[in-house]
Design an enzyme around this catalytic site. Structure first.
Site, PDB file in Angstrom:
ATOM      1  N   HIS A  59       6.116  -2.399  -3.793  1.00 23.71           N
ATOM      2  CA  HIS A  59       6.243  -1.686  -2.519  1.00 23.71           C
ATOM      3  C   HIS A  59       5.437  -0.390  -2.653  1.00 23.71           C
ATOM      4  CE1 HIS A  59       8.298   0.761   0.558  1.00 23.71           C
ATOM      5  NE2 HIS A  59       8.817  -0.353   1.046  1.00 23.71           N
TER       6      HIS A  59
ATOM      7  N   ASP B 249      12.255  -0.232 -10.039  1.00 23.97           N
ATOM      8  CA  ASP B 249      12.555  -0.047  -8.621  1.00 23.97           C
ATOM      9  C   ASP B 249      13.605  -1.098  -8.255  1.00 23.97           C
ATOM     10  OD1 ASP B 249      12.685  -0.216  -5.872  1.00 23.97           O
ATOM     11  OD2 ASP B 249      10.525  -0.367  -5.555  1.00 23.97           O
TER      12      ASP B 249
ATOM     13  N   GLN C  91      15.535  -3.648  -3.997  1.00 20.65           N
ATOM     14  CA  GLN C  91      15.837  -4.995  -3.506  1.00 20.65           C
ATOM     15  C   GLN C  91      16.736  -5.783  -4.454  1.00 20.65           C
ATOM     16  OE1 GLN C  91      15.158  -5.969  -0.565  1.00 20.65           O
ATOM     17  NE2 GLN C  91      13.550  -4.573   0.095  1.00 20.65           N
TER      18      GLN C  91
ATOM     19  N   LYS D 145      20.214   0.010   1.778  1.00 20.26           N
ATOM     20  CA  LYS D 145      20.037  -1.435   1.650  1.00 20.26           C
ATOM     21  C   LYS D 145      21.285  -2.067   1.026  1.00 20.26           C
ATOM     22  CE  LYS D 145      15.018  -1.081   0.882  1.00 20.26           C
ATOM     23  NZ  LYS D 145      14.433  -1.199   2.206  1.00 20.26           N
TER      24      LYS D 145
ATOM     25  N   CYS E 197       4.898  -2.669   3.696  1.00 20.27           N
ATOM     26  CA  CYS E 197       4.621  -1.619   2.717  1.00 20.27           C
ATOM     27  C   CYS E 197       4.110  -2.219   1.416  1.00 20.27           C
ATOM     28  CB  CYS E 197       5.852  -0.745   2.460  1.00 20.27           C
ATOM     29  SG  CYS E 197       6.407   0.113   3.921  1.00 20.27           S
TER      30      CYS E 197
END
Lengths: 441, 144
Positions: A152, A229, A232, A255, A396
Site C-alpha cells: 500500500h 504493516d 489488513q 479496519k 493506493c
C-alpha cells in the site's frame, strides 16, 4: 525451504519450511460454516439504517458495532477530561482508561510491555514514524530498504522518502503474478545490505498473506529490521509480534471495528527508546527550558498533543468485541467461507477476470477483479445503484497495478468481514450480471 | 446518476462514439488526463475562420468520460470558438453543482443529462475530462 548455503544462521540446523511458494499446492479443507444465517449484522447500527446495502468494502474501513459507538459516547459522557495532566479524578479516570487499552493491545499482539504500544492517527502515521524517526538512525548511503511491489502507498512512499534523504536504495520484491513471493526472489534481494525489510502481512489488493515470519528470520540474519504493516491482517487473524519476529508492527483501529483516527505502532522498546520524536509539543516532555527540552519516556515521547482519548477508549471496545465477543476463530472460519463462496461464484462468470490467485484460500478477505471491457469506476457506480458497495480504483497501490499491467491502472475490489453473509455475495453477483447487461444488452 | 447507465442514447455515445477517431489535419490538439482514474484523452479540432469545423477525440477511460467526450464533440461542431468556450464553462459550472438557467441547460442539449454527476464527487473528474481539455486548449489559444 531456506537455502542453508546462502543463509548462515543459528537456527539453520533445523530450518522451518519457508513455504514461500507452496501455497498454490492443493490440500485445502473446504469451509463448512453456515453463511446463510448471520448472528452479527444486528449488532451494527449502520446495517439497521441501511438494510438494503451489501457492504463489501471492509478492507477500506469496517463498520462499527453498537458497543463501539456507545463506548465513544460513554467516554465523553462519563469520564471526559484531558488525560495525563489533570490532577482531579475525572482526568485520572481518563488516563487509566487509555492505559488499560494500551495494555489490552499489548496483550492482544503479544508485546512484552504496554509501553511499547504507541498511539498514532492511523497505519500511515505509524509507518511514517518508523521511516522518519527510526530509519535515519540505521540507514547509511548504499544500504538497502526492501519492500514488496504489493505494498500500500502507506508502506511505500515513506520508504521512498527516507531512501532519498539517506542515500539508501529502495529494493522491491516481485512476487509471481498471483502474488506469491518465491524463495529465489527473496534470497536474491535480501542480503547484507538490507537494513530494513518492510512488508504488508496481507496485501490490500491481492489478499495474499506474505511469509512475514520467514522474511523476518532472513533479515535478522543480516542484522536488519522487520517492519510489518498489519492494517489488513490484524482485523482478520491473530497476530503475535514476538512469534512474527517483527521489530515494528502497525495497524489502524478503523479496519478492526474501531473508530477512524486511531492507529497503533508497536515497536521493540530499545528501538523506540533510541528514536527521536517525530512531533514535539504538549504532553511529550519531562521538562522544558528556554533553549532545550527533555523528552518524556516512550510512549508519551511519540504522542505529542492531546490524543483522541475517546477514540482510544472506543478502540478498546472494538478489539474486545473482535476478540472476545466474535473471536478470531469465528472470524476466520466465517470469512473463509464467505471468500470461498464468493470466489466460486466469480469464477463462473466468464466476463470477470480475477486479479491474483485463482485459489480462494490465497485471498484473505480480499478479491480484486475486473469486468472485461468495462471501466472499474463504471462497475462500482452501477453496483451502487443495486446497493452493493465495492471499491474501484488503484487501491493506493499504483506500482503494483502498473507492474501487473492492469488496464487503466484500476480494478474493482470486493472485501468481506465476518458480518457479511451469503445474501451480500448473492447481491454482489447479481450486481455484476447487471453491470454486464448494462453494457452488453 | 443511475439513469445515465440506463439511458440508451447516453450508453450509445460510449459504445459507438461518432467522434472517436484520429483527425487528418487538426489545427488544434490537446491532451487531458485523470491521473487518479487512469483516463487519458486527446482532443483534436479543425478550426477555420473561427468556427470549429471538426472535433474528435482518442484515448480511453470509463463510460462517463467517453460518452461525455463524444457528446461534447457533437455539441461544439459547427460552433464558433467563443461559443464552444462558453459551453465548456457552462458544463463545468453545472458539473460542479451550480444551478443553470433553463436556457443554458437547453444550450448544453444532451450534455445536460450529466447534471446528476455533480452529486457523485468521485465521478466529476470523469465527466469533465473532455470539457476541461477543451477549456484548457481554447484558453491557451486566447493567451497566445
Amino acid at each position: 525451504m531456506i537455502d542453508t548455503e546462502h543463509v548462515k544462521c543459528d537456527t539453520c540446523t533445523a530450518p522451518e519450511p519457508m513455504e514461500l511458494d507452496a501455497s498454490d499446492e492443493a490440500s485445502r479443507g473446504w469451509p463448512t460454516v453456515d453463511i446463510e444465517t448471520n448472528p452479527y449484522k444486528g449488532q451494527f447500527p449502520l446495517f439497521q439504517q441501511h438494510p438494503e446495502i451489501a457492504f463489501l468494502d471492509s478492507a477500506a474501513t469496517a463498520q462499527r458495532p453498537a458497543c463501539v459507538l456507545d463506548a465513544e459516547r460513554d467516554f465523553y459522557q462519563c469520564m471526559n477530561a484531558n488525560p495525563l495532566r489533570g490532577l482531579y479524578s475525572l482526568s485520572v479516570e481518563a488516563t487509566d482508561a487509555i492505559a488499560k487499552v494500551r495494555q489490552q493491545i499489548a496483550d492482544l499482539i503479544g508485546a512484552s510491555q504496554a509501553n511499547e504500544v504507541v498511539f498514532t492517527r492511523n497505519t500511515s502515521e505509524s509507518l511514517n514514524l518508523v521511516a522518519k524517526s527510526f530509519a535515519p538512525t540505521v540507514l547509511e548511503p548504499g544500504d538497502e530498504v526492501v519492500i514488496t511491489i504489493m505494498e500500500h502507498h502507506s508502506n511505500l512512499i515513506p520508504w521512498q522518502q527516507v531512501c532519498r534523504e539517506t542515500g539508501a536504495k529502495l529494493v522491491y520484491l516481485y512476487p509471481t503474478k498471483t502474488g506469491q513471493l518465491t524463495t529465489e526472489e527473496v534470497l536474491a534481494k535480501v542480503g547484507p545490505k538490507t537494513k530494513i525489510l518492510a512488508v504488508g502481512q496481507v496485501s490490500n489488493v491481492l489478499g495474499v498473506e506474505n511469509p512475514v515470519k520467514n522474511l523476518g528470520k532472513l533479515v535478522h540474519k543480516y542484522g536488519g529490521y522487520l517492519v510489518v504493516d498489519g492494517a489488513q491482517s490484524l482485523p482478520h487473524m491473530p497476530v503475535d509480534v514476538a512469534d512474527l519476529g517483527a521489530d515494528f508492527f502497525a495497524f489502524s483501529a478503523h479496519k478492526a471495528m474501531g473508530p477512524m483516527g486511531i492507529g497503533v505502532l508497536w515497536g521493540k522498546m530499545d528501538l523506540l527508546n533510541a528514536m527521536p520524536p517525530m512531533l514535539t509539543g504538549g504532553e511529550m516532555i519531562d521538562s522544558v527550558t528556554e533553549q532545550d527540552a527533555v523528552w518524556a519516556p516512550v510512549p508519551e515521547k511519540f504522542e505529542a498533543g492531546t490524543q483522541d482519548a475517546a477514540g482510544i477508549f472506543a478502540t478498546g471496545a472494538a478489539l474486545d468485541y473482535l476478540v472476545n465477543t466474535v473471536g478470531y476463530e469465528n472470524i476466520q472460519a466465517r470469512e473463509q467461507a464467505l471468500v470461498h463462496y464468493l470466489m466460486g461464484e466469480l469464477m463462473q462468470l466468464d466476463f470477470v477476470q480475477i486479479i491474483g490467485s485463482i485459489y480462494w484460500d490465497n485471498h484473505h478477505g480480499v478479491v480484486s477483479f475486473n469486468v472485461k471491457g468495462i471501466h472499474p469506476h463504471d462497475v462500482a457506480s452501477i453496483m451502487d445503484m443495486d446497493g452493493v458497495c465495492i471499491r474501484a480504483g488503484h487501491h493506493c497501490a499504483q506500482p503494483l497495478l502498473t507492474w501487473l499491467g492492469v488496464e487503466n491502472l484500476a480494478c474493482c475490489r470486493a472485501s468481506v468481514a465476518f458480518y457479511n453473509d451469503k445474501a451480500d455475495i448473492d447481491k454482489f453477483i447479481a450486481g455484476l450480471h447487471h453491470v454486464w447487461s448494462t453494457f452488453n444488452g | 446518476m443511475g439513469n445515465l447507465y440506463t439511458s440508451t442514447t447516453f450508453m450509445e455515445h460510449n459504445s459507438h462514439p461518432d467522434y472517436k477517431y484520429e483527425m487528418d489535419a487538426p489545427t488544434h490538439e490537446h491532451d487531458g488526463i485523470n491521473p487518479s482514474c487512469g483516463d487519458e484523452l486527446t482532443l483534436q479540432l479543425r478550426v477555420e475562420n473561427n468556427v470549429i469545423e471538426e472535433a474528435s477525440f482518442t484515448g480511453h477511460g470509463c463510460a462517463i468520460s467517453q460518452a461525455s467526450a463524444d457528446i461534447m464533440a457533437d455539441l461544439i461542431t459547427g460552433e464558433t470558438v467563443e461559443e464552444a468556450r462558453r459551453l465548456a464553462e457552462l458544463f463545468l459550472a453545472m458539473i460542479r453543482g451550480e444551478q443553470l438557467s433553463e436556457e443554458d441547460l437547453e444550450d448544453l442539449d444532451e450534455a445536460a443529462q450529466l447534471q446528476d454527476i455533480s452529486h457523485m464527487p468521485a465521478r466529476v473528474k470523469c465527466a469533465e475530462l473532455a470539457w476541461r481539455t477543451l477549456d484548457g486548449m481554447l484558453t491557451g489559444q486566447n493567451n497566445q
